[in-house]
Write an enzyme that holds these catalytic residues in place. Structure first.
Site, PDB file in Angstrom:
ATOM      1  N   LYS A  92       0.817  -1.223   0.000  1.00 58.47           N
ATOM      2  CA  LYS A  92       0.000   0.000   0.000  1.00 58.47           C
ATOM      3  C   LYS A  92       0.840   1.258   0.000  1.00 58.47           C
ATOM      4  O   LYS A  92       0.405   2.310  -0.487  1.00 58.47           O
ATOM      5  CB  LYS A  92      -0.936   0.014   1.210  1.00 58.47           C
ATOM      6  CG  LYS A  92      -0.231   0.005   2.569  1.00 58.47           C
ATOM      7  CD  LYS A  92      -1.231   0.004   3.703  1.00 58.47           C
ATOM      8  CE  LYS A  92      -0.546  -0.138   5.052  1.00 58.47           C
ATOM      9  NZ  LYS A  92       0.009  -1.501   5.248  1.00 58.47           N
ATOM     10  N   HIS A 220       1.279  -3.204  15.241  1.00 59.63           N
ATOM     11  CA  HIS A 220       1.775  -2.093  14.420  1.00 59.63           C
ATOM     12  C   HIS A 220       1.825  -0.865  15.315  1.00 59.63           C
ATOM     13  O   HIS A 220       0.804  -0.451  15.858  1.00 59.63           O
ATOM     14  CB  HIS A 220       0.846  -1.849  13.232  1.00 59.63           C
ATOM     15  CG  HIS A 220       1.481  -1.097  12.100  1.00 59.63           C
ATOM     16  ND1 HIS A 220       2.050   0.155  12.254  1.00 59.63           N
ATOM     17  CD2 HIS A 220       1.643  -1.424  10.785  1.00 59.63           C
ATOM     18  CE1 HIS A 220       2.529   0.552  11.096  1.00 59.63           C
ATOM     19  NE2 HIS A 220       2.295  -0.377  10.182  1.00 59.63           N
ATOM     20  N   SER A 223       2.170   4.231  11.630  1.00 59.38           N
ATOM     21  CA  SER A 223       2.987   4.658  10.504  1.00 59.38           C
ATOM     22  C   SER A 223       3.690   5.962  10.847  1.00 59.38           C
ATOM     23  O   SER A 223       3.084   6.889  11.367  1.00 59.38           O
ATOM     24  CB  SER A 223       2.100   4.834   9.272  1.00 59.38           C
ATOM     25  OG  SER A 223       2.871   5.144   8.138  1.00 59.38           O
ATOM     26  N   GLU A 296       6.605  -5.474   8.450  1.00 61.19           N
ATOM     27  CA  GLU A 296       5.860  -4.907   7.327  1.00 61.19           C
ATOM     28  C   GLU A 296       6.381  -3.517   6.972  1.00 61.19           C
ATOM     29  O   GLU A 296       5.635  -2.531   7.000  1.00 61.19           O
ATOM     30  CB  GLU A 296       4.364  -4.844   7.668  1.00 61.19           C
ATOM     31  CG  GLU A 296       3.757  -6.197   8.021  1.00 61.19           C
ATOM     32  CD  GLU A 296       2.370  -6.068   8.644  1.00 61.19           C
ATOM     33  OE1 GLU A 296       1.873  -4.918   8.773  1.00 61.19           O
ATOM     34  OE2 GLU A 296       1.785  -7.093   9.012  1.00 61.19           O
ATOM     35  N   PRO A 297       7.660  -3.392   6.609  1.00 60.32           N
ATOM     36  CA  PRO A 297       8.183  -2.068   6.259  1.00 60.32           C
ATOM     37  C   PRO A 297       7.622  -1.578   4.937  1.00 60.32           C
ATOM     38  O   PRO A 297       7.480  -2.337   3.974  1.00 60.32           O
ATOM     39  CB  PRO A 297       9.697  -2.314   6.151  1.00 60.32           C
ATOM     40  CG  PRO A 297       9.799  -3.762   5.760  1.00 60.32           C
ATOM     41  CD  PRO A 297       8.670  -4.450   6.477  1.00 60.32           C
ATOM     42  N   PHE A 353      -2.748  13.070   3.925  1.00 56.71           N
ATOM     43  CA  PHE A 353      -2.921  11.691   4.383  1.00 56.71           C
ATOM     44  C   PHE A 353      -1.763  11.186   5.234  1.00 56.71           C
ATOM     45  O   PHE A 353      -1.943  10.317   6.082  1.00 56.71           O
ATOM     46  CB  PHE A 353      -3.111  10.759   3.185  1.00 56.71           C
ATOM     47  CG  PHE A 353      -4.342  11.070   2.375  1.00 56.71           C
ATOM     48  CD1 PHE A 353      -5.515  11.463   2.986  1.00 56.71           C
ATOM     49  CD2 PHE A 353      -4.324  10.978   1.000  1.00 56.71           C
ATOM     50  CE1 PHE A 353      -6.657  11.749   2.253  1.00 56.71           C
ATOM     51  CE2 PHE A 353      -5.459  11.259   0.245  1.00 56.71           C
ATOM     52  CZ  PHE A 353      -6.625  11.643   0.876  1.00 56.71           C
TER      53      PHE A 353
END
Length: 442
Positions: A92, A220, A223, A296-297, A353
């Site tokens: 993504k 996680h 981000s 999950e980089p 975003f």
């Protein structure tokens, strides 16, 4: 170049114009060219090829330069600092076909969030075992697709998802996503996903009742995390859930430490080295070597690998009020509004975003190429930078300082590889910026 990459050798299938690597996928009939020149030289050649009289070819459109060599350097850096943890690239973040194909060639796994992302990866010949469907809340038809394609690893964080998976894919290999402290991250994913520790026991008992195969735990930290200690705290939480699962009769074999890793563009504050110095030892201390550990980089791999170049399509002179014009500085120079041909509805959606603040630099002024050159002797003036659409929200910078520029000059922004292309639209009929590739790993 990162020290770890200085003596490394680029695999033959990702260097130059290897026919299998240059294609955007097996279905492509022709390959895309990959230069081996420095980024600024590729940009210069692109600008030199533009002819003002060929307006119908859209030659002045904005464009990206994607440096595949930088992605490879990041891969080597990961292997050096976190050798136990297998990277599963978060598609993504940047689903650019050359990026995904390169990482597939390098043997990484993939974190996919939808049928389309899974399909993209599978079409490259990646084995389904190298994919984790890391979306805790999935569309039923997507689960059926995963079952058909034998993509077994998938996350969950609620009881309803367990019932859904039981009905559609009872043989799935489930990973319980737990809630962590992501208060020090740019994007707090815990607002949407993650089972609080108070609920994990109940979820695991339900999974036992449904005879579902839970193989491990994921988390996680958010981000764009800027607190390295968050990774250590999350590993401790995961260890508690592992123990909880063992008491209920599960044999967990997988730990997924998620994303949030800073890219090479982060030189101060929380760097990847600082994260690795906390995460690596914490994993080794709390989890025996027989536990498989993945991550999950996303931005880690691609943030610093993409540079975008945009053309100044219009300039508007804005008068300043009397108090400013006759202040102590004696500066009577007006301010400017510059309009460029990519913006918030395109590649700069990261401003909204992803909470980014891209910094514009002068690329070409008065037909003189200025990237990687010394231009600081020119006086800077206050200005703002705007995208090309007719929406007033389309502002890239409300106030910055640049030399006096004119229509036809160019600006560029580095570190534009993460959460940019992936969410770009064609609002107002403006095309998405195309990508040109180079490989600076030589």
């Amino acid at each position: 170049m990162h020290p770890v990459a200085e003596t490394a050798v680029m695999p033959p299938d990702v260097k130059g114009r290897h026919p299998d690597f240059d294609s955007t996928g097996p279905s492509m009939e022709s390959s895309l060219p990959i230069s081996n020149k420095p980024v600024h030289e590729v940009i210069r050649e692109k600008l030199d090829s533009i002819h003002d009289d060929r307006w119908e070819a859209d030659e002045e459109n904005s464009f990206f330069i994607g440096d595949l060599g930088e992605i490879y350097r990041q891969h080597l850096r990961w292997q050096s600092l976190l050798p136990r943890i297998e990277p599963f690239y978060a598609v993504k973040c940047n689903p650019d076909p050359m990026v995904v194909k390169m990482l597939a060639t390098l043997g990484t796994g993939f974190d996919c969030a939808s049928k389309t992302e899974i399909e993209q990866v599978l079409n490259l010949g990646v084995d389904p075992s190298r994919i984790i469907y890391a979306n805790p809340c999935k569309q039923r038809s997507f689960i059926r697709y995963s079952q058909k394609q034998n993509v077994k690893k998938m996350t969950f964080d609620n009881a309803e998802e367990l019932y859904k998976i039981k009905a559609l894919f009872p043989d799935a290999e489930l990973v319980l996503r737990i809630l962590t402290d992501d208060s020090n991250s740019l994007c707090q994913l815990g607002l949407k996903f993650g089972a609080p520790l108070a609920t994990t026991g109940r979820l695991l008992r339900l999974a036992r009742e449904l005879d579902l195969n839970v193989i491990g735990v994921s988390f996680h930290v958010g981000s764009g995390c800027f607190d390295a200690s968050a990774f250590g705290d999350a590993v401790c939480r995961a260890r508690k859930v592992f123990d909880e699962g063992e008491e209920l009769g599960f044999n967990f074999t997988l730990l997924d430490v998620g994303g949030g890793f800073p890219g090479a563009d982060v030189q101060d504050g929380i760097t990847f080295e600082k994260v690795a110095a906390i995460l690596g030892p914490a994993v080794d201390q709390m989890f025996p070597s027989n536990i498989r550990v993945i991550a999950e980089p996303g931005r880690y791999y691609v943030a610093s690998a993409f540079t975008i170049c945009a053309h100044i399509i219009a300039r508007r002179t804005v008068g300043r009020d009397a108090s400013e014009l006759h202040g102590e500085s004696g500066d009577e120079h007006p301010e400017y509004m510059y309009y460029v041909n990519d913006g918030m509805y395109g590649s700069f959606n990261c401003i909204i975003f992803d909470h980014q603040e891209p910094v514009a630099q002068v690329l070409q002024k008065d037909n003189v190429f200025m990237a990687e050159a010394e231009w600081s002797m020119e006086q800077d003036y206050k200005c703002s930078i705007w995208g090309p659409t007719c929406d007033s929200i389309d502002c890239l910078s409300k106030q910055t300082s640049l030399p006096q520029l004119d229509v036809g000059d160019w600006l560029y922004w580095k570190n534009m590889g993460a959460y940019t292309i992936c969410a770009a639209s064609q609002f107002n009929g403006f095309k998405k910026s195309e990508v040109h590739y180079t490989n600076t790993f030589i």
